[in-house]
Design an enzyme around this catalytic site. Structure first.
Site, PDB file in Angstrom:
ATOM      1  N   ASP A 161       3.675   3.502  -2.385  1.00 32.97           N
ATOM      2  CA  ASP A 161       4.738   4.573  -2.402  1.00 32.97           C
ATOM      3  C   ASP A 161       4.516   5.733  -3.233  1.00 32.97           C
ATOM      4  O   ASP A 161       4.733   6.817  -2.698  1.00 32.97           O
ATOM      5  CB  ASP A 161       6.157   3.861  -2.974  1.00 32.97           C
ATOM      6  CG  ASP A 161       6.400   2.760  -2.246  1.00 32.97           C
ATOM      7  OD1 ASP A 161       5.746   2.350  -0.939  1.00 32.97           O
ATOM      8  OD2 ASP A 161       7.797   1.839  -2.365  1.00 32.97           O
ATOM      9  N   GLU A 188       4.236  -8.777  -9.590  1.00 34.81           N
ATOM     10  CA  GLU A 188       4.242  -7.815  -8.653  1.00 34.81           C
ATOM     11  C   GLU A 188       2.914  -7.040  -8.572  1.00 34.81           C
ATOM     12  O   GLU A 188       2.115  -6.948  -7.582  1.00 34.81           O
ATOM     13  CB  GLU A 188       5.410  -6.759  -8.590  1.00 34.81           C
ATOM     14  CG  GLU A 188       5.524  -5.771  -7.163  1.00 34.81           C
ATOM     15  CD  GLU A 188       6.787  -5.066  -7.221  1.00 34.81           C
ATOM     16  OE1 GLU A 188       7.319  -4.998  -8.043  1.00 34.81           O
ATOM     17  OE2 GLU A 188       6.781  -4.018  -6.279  1.00 34.81           O
TER      18      GLU A 188
HETATM   19  C1  9WN Z   1       9.986   0.132  -0.567  1.00 36.48           C
HETATM   20  C2  9WN Z   1       8.075  -5.123  -1.079  1.00 36.48           C
HETATM   21  C3  9WN Z   1       7.884  -3.620  -0.993  1.00 36.48           C
HETATM   22  C4  9WN Z   1       6.370  -3.408  -0.661  1.00 36.48           C
HETATM   23  C5  9WN Z   1       5.890  -1.937  -0.851  1.00 36.48           C
HETATM   24  C6  9WN Z   1       6.075  -1.775  -2.429  1.00 36.48           C
HETATM   25  C7  9WN Z   1       7.508  -1.817  -2.684  1.00 36.48           C
HETATM   26  C8  9WN Z   1       9.667  -0.656  -1.715  1.00 36.48           C
HETATM   27  C9  9WN Z   1      10.350  -0.110  -2.960  1.00 36.48           C
HETATM   28  O1  9WN Z   1       7.921  -2.939  -2.598  1.00 36.48           O
HETATM   29  O2  9WN Z   1       8.302  -0.645  -2.004  1.00 36.48           O
HETATM   30  O3  9WN Z   1       9.424  -0.158   0.446  1.00 36.48           O
HETATM   31  O4  9WN Z   1      11.733   0.065  -2.941  1.00 36.48           O
HETATM   32  O5  9WN Z   1       9.729   0.178  -3.887  1.00 36.48           O
HETATM   33  O6  9WN Z   1       5.521  -0.331  -2.649  1.00 36.48           O
HETATM   34  O7  9WN Z   1       4.289  -2.001  -0.528  1.00 36.48           O
HETATM   35  O8  9WN Z   1       6.176  -3.722   0.829  1.00 36.48           O
HETATM   36  O9  9WN Z   1       7.323  -5.681  -2.028  1.00 36.48           O
END
Ligand code: 9WN
Length: 431
Positions: free
Chosen positions: A164, A394
């Site tokens: 992100d 994470e």
């Molecule tokens: C937005 C779920 C997701 C991962 C992504 C990570 C994070 C979300 C957020 O979490 O993104 O999609 O709200 O930060 O960057 O890679 O799929 O684990």
């Protein structure tokens, strides 16, 4: 923690986050189904129950859009703990979903699930319909995210990359206008310390893009050209091509020769197009800002992911492996998400430095394919050291192995199961 304890902990987390037919990444911070999380999770789930693993990806694909897009979030249940929720996206789907996608790891995962099954009891018909659905998703990518037919697809939102707040998007994101966006309240920083998450500047632009696409009624025939953010990422394209080749091999095995041929031809063309993203000064691949036509001077882990598609002996394998080894020398707890020598590197902040086990896994897959087995072993070891030190988090500080972001994290646990099932992971740990 010895390897047996690690395995038990990983299995406990997969069960803890299991909602029956899909898995949440972690309770609280991410209470829905995420696209690439679910696919990679299925790899770990397979070792507990093959049937459960197929169900995980089938649930995701049941929410594929009529145009072929597979959304990045499926909102199975209401939960006010996440922003932006379904009321913000307003995509009008029967079960609410987001309106953008995520890295297509599905194809590579399907091939693995299929190959791991007992040949006498293979779930051929389940696999066959998933291959068809995944191919429709790939067609969507090339139709809607590469309308000029260049051979490489663009991301229209940083969330699509799965990485992100990578430094790769900084310049393009700064060009996204934010005038008139609706007021909003972030929820992520009520779960995780703000120093480990994207900034307010970035969130404003994430929301602005969402509202821009929402105003276009999520019409994918219009989104690409209208988007103020269009970035061609070598990492994302490498994942797409790697999955495309896996789908092609699967289609061949399942008797669909025409599909197999079509996908392998397209993959060959895309590999050639991806090579135009080579950045000779950085000695790795780097993004292209499709809106401005400018190369992006940013050395992130996305630029190492083409290892997934380069053949053994390709001229860039040595450069990419050299960079990866160099980063590991500087930061031994997994592969940094950003070049540790870059002035923007931040070991705690999400995708601007920390290491992620799922990315390590993709790199290991690529390294093994390119014949770089020793370096692949090193990445396995570096990954398991994060777990030994800090459990299934994470992401991790790549220099200290400190746990960052959400805890009891599903895809991290799934990767632990993967790594521990790889040859000689045990020997490496005790080395
Ligand atoms: C937005 C779920 C997701 C991962 C992504 C990570 C994070 C979300 C957020 O979490 O993104 O999609 O709200 O930060 O960057 O890679 O799929 O684990």
């Amino acid at each position: 923690m010895n390897t047996e304890d690690m395995l038990q902990e990983a299995e406990r987390i997969l069960r803890l986050n299991d909602k029956g037919h899909y898995t949440v990444p972690t309770h609280g911070l991410y209470p829905f189904q995420w696209n690439w999380d679910s696919c990679l999770t299925a790899l770990g789930q397979f070792r507990l129950s093959p049937d459960r693993a197929w169900t995980e990806v089938e649930t995701l694909m049941a929410h594929q859009w009529p145009d072929g897009m597979v959304p990045h979030i499926v909102f199975h249940e209401r939960d006010e703990g996440y922003f932006p929720g379904p009321d913000v996206w307003q995509t009008g789907r029967p079960t609410p979903t987001s309106g953008i996608t995520q890295p297509p790891v599905l194809g590579m995962v399907l091939e693995q699930l299929f190959l791991r099954e007992n040949p006498d009891h293979r779930s051929e018909s389940r696999c066959r319909s998933l291959v068809q659905a995944a191919a429709r998703w790939h067609d969507w990518f090339y139709r809607c995210r590469d309308p000029q037919g260049t051979g490489v697809v663009a991301l229209l939102h940083p969330w699509e990359s799965g990485r992100d707040n990578s430094c790769d998007w900084d310049d393009a994101l700064a060009q996204v206008p934010t005038e008139g966006i609706s007021p909003y309240q972030r929820k992520d920083i009520t779960h995780v310390d703000a120093s480990q998450r994207p900034t307010a500047f970035e969130y404003d632009r994430y929301v602005a893009l969402l509202e821009c696409f929402r105003a276009l009624k999520w019409d994918n025939t219009r989104l690409h050209d209208a988007s103020p953010f269009q970035v061609v990422d070598p990492g994302f394209n490498a994942i797409l091509i790697h999955s495309e080749l896996a789908l092609s091999r699967l289609a061949e095995r399942l008797g669909d020769k025409a599909l197999a041929h079509r996908l392998s031809e397209r993959a060959a063309r895309s590999i050639e197009a991806m090579d135009t993203l080579w950045h000779a000064d950085l000695k790795q691949y780097a993004c292209l800002n499709r809106r401005t036509g400018q190369r992006v001077n940013s050395a992130s882990v996305g630029g190492l992911l083409p290892l997934l598609v380069l053949p053994q002996g390709h001229e860039h394998v040595a450069d990419l492996s050299g960079r990866l080894a160099d980063w590991l020398d500087k930061a031994p707890f997994g592969v940094c998400s950003m070049d540790p020598l870059d002035k923007r590197f931040d070991g705690k902040r999400y995708w601007r430095g920390p290491s992620w086990l799922i990315v390590n896994f993709l790199l290991i897959t690529g390294l093994r394919q390119c014949g770089q087995t020793e370096l692949a072993h090193r990445v396995v070891q570096a990954s398991l050291q994060c777990i030994q030190k800090s459990g299934c988090s994470e992401y991790y500080h790549p220099m200290t192995g400190e746990a960052l972001g959400g805890g009891t994290f599903t895809w991290t646990a799934a990767m632990v199961i993967e790594f521990l099932s790889m040859d000689d992971s045990q020997a490496l740990l005790s080395a």
